[in-house]
Design a protein around this motif. Structure first.
Motif, PDB file in Angstrom:
ATOM      1  N   MET A   6       0.834  -1.197   0.000  1.00  0.00           N
ATOM      2  CA  MET A   6       0.000   0.000   0.000  1.00  0.00           C
ATOM      3  C   MET A   6       0.870   1.250   0.000  1.00  0.00           C
ATOM      4  N   GLY A   7       0.636   2.130  -0.940  1.00  0.00           N
ATOM      5  CA  GLY A   7       1.306   3.419  -0.929  1.00  0.00           C
ATOM      6  C   GLY A   7       2.680   3.443  -1.569  1.00  0.00           C
ATOM      7  N   ILE A   8       3.112   2.349  -2.239  1.00  0.00           N
ATOM      8  CA  ILE A   8       4.480   2.348  -2.775  1.00  0.00           C
ATOM      9  C   ILE A   8       4.613   3.322  -3.949  1.00  0.00           C
ATOM     10  N   VAL A   9       3.568   3.416  -4.755  1.00  0.00           N
ATOM     11  CA  VAL A   9       3.608   4.357  -5.880  1.00  0.00           C
ATOM     12  C   VAL A   9       3.750   5.775  -5.343  1.00  0.00           C
ATOM     13  N   ALA A  10       2.997   6.009  -4.267  1.00  0.00           N
ATOM     14  CA  ALA A  10       3.064   7.331  -3.664  1.00  0.00           C
ATOM     15  C   ALA A  10       4.469   7.611  -3.137  1.00  0.00           C
ATOM     16  N   ASP A  11       5.083   6.601  -2.551  1.00  0.00           N
ATOM     17  CA  ASP A  11       6.432   6.791  -2.007  1.00  0.00           C
ATOM     18  C   ASP A  11       7.432   7.124  -3.115  1.00  0.00           C
ATOM     19  N   ILE A  12       7.298   6.388  -4.250  1.00  0.00           N
ATOM     20  CA  ILE A  12       8.203   6.665  -5.379  1.00  0.00           C
ATOM     21  C   ILE A  12       7.987   8.082  -5.881  1.00  0.00           C
ATOM     22  N   SER A  13       6.712   8.419  -6.026  1.00  0.00           N
ATOM     23  CA  SER A  13       6.372   9.741  -6.511  1.00  0.00           C
ATOM     24  C   SER A  13       6.919  10.821  -5.590  1.00  0.00           C
ATOM     25  N   MET A  14       6.830  10.527  -4.276  1.00  0.00           N
ATOM     26  CA  MET A  14       7.316  11.508  -3.306  1.00  0.00           C
ATOM     27  C   MET A  14       8.824  11.672  -3.396  1.00  0.00           C
ATOM     28  N   ALA A  15       9.538  10.534  -3.582  1.00  0.00           N
ATOM     29  CA  ALA A  15      10.995  10.575  -3.694  1.00  0.00           C
ATOM     30  C   ALA A  15      11.396  11.433  -4.895  1.00  0.00           C
ATOM     31  N   LEU A  16      10.697  11.252  -6.022  1.00  0.00           N
ATOM     32  CA  LEU A  16      10.999  12.022  -7.231  1.00  0.00           C
ATOM     33  C   LEU A  16      10.736  13.500  -6.997  1.00  0.00           C
ATOM     34  N   SER A  17       9.593  13.738  -6.323  1.00  0.00           N
ATOM     35  CA  SER A  17       9.215  15.115  -6.066  1.00  0.00           C
ATOM     36  C   SER A  17      10.256  15.814  -5.192  1.00  0.00           C
ATOM     37  N   GLU A  18      10.769  15.074  -4.220  1.00  0.00           N
ATOM     38  CA  GLU A  18      11.809  15.646  -3.351  1.00  0.00           C
ATOM     39  C   GLU A  18      13.057  15.989  -4.144  1.00  0.00           C
ATOM     40  N   MET A  19      13.357  15.181  -5.194  1.00  0.00           N
ATOM     41  CA  MET A  19      14.542  15.430  -6.029  1.00  0.00           C
ATOM     42  C   MET A  19      14.244  16.433  -7.133  1.00  0.00           C
ATOM     43  N   ARG A  20      13.019  16.970  -7.102  1.00  0.00           N
ATOM     44  CA  ARG A  20      12.583  17.924  -8.114  1.00  0.00           C
ATOM     45  C   ARG A  20      12.644  17.332  -9.512  1.00  0.00           C
ATOM     46  N   VAL A  21      12.263  16.091  -9.575  1.00  0.00           N
ATOM     47  CA  VAL A  21      12.227  15.404 -10.864  1.00  0.00           C
ATOM     48  C   VAL A  21      10.768  15.334 -11.316  1.00  0.00           C
ATOM     49  N   PHE A  22      10.543  15.754 -12.577  1.00  0.00           N
ATOM     50  CA  PHE A  22       9.185  15.680 -13.122  1.00  0.00           C
ATOM     51  C   PHE A  22       8.808  14.249 -13.471  1.00  0.00           C
ATOM     52  N   LEU A  23       7.649  13.826 -13.013  1.00  0.00           N
ATOM     53  CA  LEU A  23       7.107  12.535 -13.437  1.00  0.00           C
ATOM     54  C   LEU A  23       6.215  12.830 -14.633  1.00  0.00           C
ATOM     55  N   LEU A  24       6.570  12.293 -15.774  1.00  0.00           N
ATOM     56  CA  LEU A  24       5.814  12.610 -16.985  1.00  0.00           C
ATOM     57  C   LEU A  24       4.692  11.602 -17.222  1.00  0.00           C
ATOM     58  N   GLN A  25       4.943  10.385 -16.774  1.00  0.00           N
ATOM     59  CA  GLN A  25       3.940   9.352 -17.015  1.00  0.00           C
ATOM     60  C   GLN A  25       4.192   8.228 -16.041  1.00  0.00           C
ATOM     61  N   ILE A  26       3.136   7.558 -15.646  1.00  0.00           N
ATOM     62  CA  ILE A  26       3.300   6.408 -14.761  1.00  0.00           C
ATOM     63  C   ILE A  26       2.252   5.363 -15.112  1.00  0.00           C
ATOM     64  N   ASN A  27       2.680   4.129 -15.216  1.00  0.00           N
ATOM     65  CA  ASN A  27       1.755   3.026 -15.448  1.00  0.00           C
ATOM     66  C   ASN A  27       2.133   1.905 -14.515  1.00  0.00           C
ATOM     67  N   THR A  28       1.108   1.283 -13.916  1.00  0.00           N
ATOM     68  CA  THR A  28       1.418   0.151 -13.052  1.00  0.00           C
ATOM     69  C   THR A  28       0.757  -1.088 -13.630  1.00  0.00           C
ATOM     70  N   VAL A  29       1.498  -2.185 -13.599  1.00  0.00           N
ATOM     71  CA  VAL A  29       0.969  -3.461 -14.077  1.00  0.00           C
ATOM     72  C   VAL A  29       1.138  -4.476 -12.975  1.00  0.00           C
ATOM     73  N   ASN A  30       0.026  -5.026 -12.529  1.00  0.00           N
ATOM     74  CA  ASN A  30       0.103  -6.059 -11.504  1.00  0.00           C
ATOM     75  C   ASN A  30       0.325  -7.394 -12.204  1.00  0.00           C
TER      76      ASN A  30
END
Ligand code: MN
Length: 743
Positions: A678-702
């Motif tokens: 739970m929340g791993i995508v959010a954690d990755i997104s947060m890490a990128l945001s902290e590094m000031r890296v733009f997330l342009l697209q995200i797709n998850t496949v289970n």
């Protein structure tokens, strides 16, 4: 020895009984009178008279109603068990005078009336019925009415507040009972006495009018009555005749209710003829019009044209001897019944509610017997009528406030609760009878005080109650509760209400979070689960406003305040979809191809080369030079094709491994393998945001087995920047592998 006054009183009673010529047990009555006088010795009424004068006066009135020896004895003894408890008791009375007298005295002692002031008519009617029910034997009520009449006759010695309350009680309870039982003389005297206490000025005003106008013609109605009686008998009609002088109270009612002057009252003298058939009504009318001159305009045929309240009768006013007008009413017994008991009585007969019908029929029978000419009355039949227990199938109980509720025999406290109010029944968790907690299937008895214990946290009626209750009313209300509950629908409605409320907080949340919040708030307010609270909100059992503050607090606790902390995966994906692309994202330029600067170059989408990557150019047809990573699989394939060998050109990043200006950004693709959490995508997104890296697209496949593949498109400066991003992502808990490009 009884005192002289008492002896005088007893002698007067015995003389009166002897004069009637009826067969009384004078010895027994004398014994009862002397016993009562002995017991009441030393007791005095407020007027100063010895107390025994009261029971003897009551016994005289009872004798006037032609009740039996035992009734007269009971009248004499009616106050002894209660007021002389130090000298006698019920057992003693039974030993001396037999079980029937004891039963009557017991009934009289137990007969209580609650305060009738401010009570609604329906409740007062129930009090009347309860008195009848408590009496078991109607003789008890007859004696009680005589007792009350004597008390009313001597009420003037009592203090004013007592007079008023006694008069009110008499007006509302006893006079109507006397009326129902057909004891018109007592009814009328009670009403007149009541009004003389309740409105003394109005009373004496009317008395004055009567004396003025009709005082001389005291025997008039008796004479008219006798002549009509003779004439109808001659014509072979079966009839009952009632003659009356309008009572002060009836005139009072007519003058004040209909705002009439005394002179406008034509039915001061009235005669009522009750026959069996409608045809006989008209026959009797013809006879009356033959005997007396009719007053023009005063004939009314309410048989062919009933009044709106269903009243039917023939009315005519005729002139009697000495020119005195009097009204004649002619009706059948059916019409009489409706006239006496109103529409409700009529409806009751039609609807066939058995117990009530039974009661009215019995009362009617008694009333008829009382009303019948004394000579024609069969004493045994009369006594049998009075021995009836009218309400064998009804129970009358008190609410704690003193209202009387009628229940069918065998009804339980649950039935009582629903008879009081639907809400009381639905919130019931227990009951008390006379202050003691009882099981909910307990049936109260007449005279019991029943109290329902309710709780706001009650979950409503139990389905088992349907098997316990006796009344249709309770059953219907319980069923409708279950119907109304419609749990699934209510839950859905409750969820919608909560969503509407949560939207006000302007923060995203998941369904799971909402349920969690509602469950927590629910537990704090007495609901077992989130669904219970949704359900209650859904059917309106609790207003949302009552829990809104608790929702807000819990929402704040669970859904942490906004940026940068974003906890929801869905939210992250949504956000990226809507995000703006960085303006400085490079798609080409800053590359030297085949030793030349400023060529038209495009970075290949298949491998997204970054500054610092070894690259190679491919001359396209019409789209300039496409730049690939040297190790791009497409390059490997392409080079093996001899047809394109000429088109591959060497390429280098312009500024030593760094590419264009420091603000230039390049698109990079990353594949992240994670274990589901739970929340791993959010954690990755947060890490990128902290590094000031733009997330342009995200797709998850289970891909199953708790394994999720996340494809990220990000912007970064160069290969070093890219590597630092990758190592940051790798450090996040649950990330198992990070690969360049999309797999
Ligand atoms: Mn009394």
């Amino acid at each position: 020895m009884a005192e002289t006054g008492a002896n005088v009183n007893i002698k007067r009673l015995i003389d009166m009984l002897r004069l009637t010529g009826k067969k009384y047990d004078i010895e027994k009555i004398t014994k009862a009178a002397e016993y009562a006088a002995m017991l009441h010795e030393g007791q005095y009424r407020v007027s100063g008279e010895p107390y025994i004068s009261h029971p003897i006066a009551v016994a005289e009135i009872v004798a006037g109603l032609e009740l039996d020896t035992n009734s007269i004895c009971a009248a004499l003894l009616h106050d002894t068990v209660e007021d002389c408890s130090d000298k006698t008791d019920l057992e003693e009375v039974e030993k001396l005078f037999g079980s029937e007298v004891a039963m009557l005295v017991d009934g009289l002692t137990k007969l209580v009336v609650v305060n009738v002031e401010d009570k609604e008519e329906a409740h007062i009617e129930n009090i009347r019925k309860m008195l009848l029910a408590m009496s078991k034997d109607v003789r008890v009520i007859f004696i009680k009415l005589c007792d009350r009449l004597h008390n009313m006759r001597t009420l003037d010695v009592k203090p004013d507040p007592k007079r008023r309350s006694t008069a009110l009680e008499t007006m509302h309870i006893y006079a109507p009972l006397a009326h129902r039982l057909g004891i018109q003389k007592i009814k009328q005297e009670l009403e007149n006495l009541c009004i003389s206490y309740l409105d003394p000025i109005g009373y004496s005003e009317i008395q004055g009018y009567i004396q003025d106008k009709y005082g001389k013609n005291v025997n008039f109605i008796e004479n008219v009555r006798n002549s009509v009686y003779r004439k109808l008998t001659e014509n072979g009609i079966k009839f009952t005749l009632e003659g009356r002088i309008k009572s002060v109270y009836s005139i009072y009612r007519k003058m004040y209710n209909q705002n009439k002057h005394f002179d406008e009252i034509y039915d001061f003298y009235a005669l009522r003829i009750i026959v069996d058939t409608e045809l006989e009504c008209y026959t009797a009318l013809g006879i009356i019009h033959e005997m007396f001159k009719s007053v023009p305009g005063r004939f009314k045929d309410y048989i062919s044209t009933p009044k709106p309240n269903m009243y039917r009768s023939l009315h005519t006013t005729v002139i009697g001897r000495d020119g005195i007008p009097f009204e004649v009413q002619i009706r059948t017994w059916d019409m009489h019944h409706i006239a006496e008991y109103g529409i409700a009585a009529h409806w009751k007969y039609k609807s066939g509610e058995k117990s009530k019908e039974d009661m009215d029929k019995k009362l009617e029978w008694i009333a008829k017997l009382v009303e019948t000419e004394n000579a024609a009355r069969d004493p045994d039949e009369f006594l049998d009528a009075l021995k009836t227990d009218i309400f064998h199938d009804e129970t009358f109980v008190f609410t704690p406030k003193g209202d009387v509720v009628a229940l069918p025999h065998g009804a339980t406290v649950i039935d009582f609760a629903y008879a009081i109010h639907t809400g009381v029944g639905n919130a019931m968790i227990g009951a008390k009878i006379n202050g003691m907690i009882v099981p909910i299937d307990k049936s109260p008895s007449t005279g019991d005080i029943v109290e329902i214990i309710t709780s706001s946290s009650s979950k409503g009626p139990s389905r088992d109650w349907l098997k316990i209750v006796k009344t249709g009313e309770a059953r219907t209300k319980i069923r409708s509760w279950f119907k109304k509950e419609k749990r699934p629908e209510n839950i859905a409605a409750g969820k919608a209400m909560v969503d509407a409320e949560f939207r006000k907080f302007k923060r995203p949340y998941t369904e799971a979070q909402r349920n969690e919040i509602v469950a927590t708030v629910g537990q704090r307010t007495g609901y077992k689960s989130a669904d219970d609270l949704y359900n209650t909100l859904g059917y309106g059992g609790i207003a949302l406003s009552k829990v809104a503050l608790k929702f807000k607090d819990e929402f704040d606790r669970v859904i942490a305040p906004p940026e940068p902390e974003v906890k929801s995966d869905i939210e992250v994906v949504e956000k990226i979809k809507n995000s703006v692309q960085p303006k400085n994202l490079k798609t080409g330029g800053g590359i030297i191809v085949d030793g030349e600067r400023g060529c038209l170059v495009k970075l290949a989408r298949c491998c997204n080369p970054l500054p610092g990557d070894s690259i190679i150019g491919f001359i396209t047809k019409g789209y300039g030079i496409s730049i690939h990573k040297a190790d791009c699989p497409n390059v490997q394939n392409g080079k093996s094709n001899p047809e394109y060998a000429e088109r591959w050109k060497e390429a280098y990043w312009e500024s030593a491994g760094e590419g264009g200006s420091s603000s230039d950004m390049y698109e990079a693709q990353i594949t992240v393998h994670v274990s589901d959490r739970m929340g791993i995508v959010a954690d990755i997104s947060m890490a990128l945001s902290e590094m000031r890296v733009f997330l342009l697209q995200i797709n998850t496949v289970n891909v199953g087995n708790d394994h999720i593949i996340i494809n990220l498109k990000i912007s970064c400066k160069n290969i070093d920047h890219y590597r630092s991003i990758v190592s940051k992502i790798k450090s996040i808990e649950g990330v198992t592998d990070v690969l360049r490009g999309f797999s």
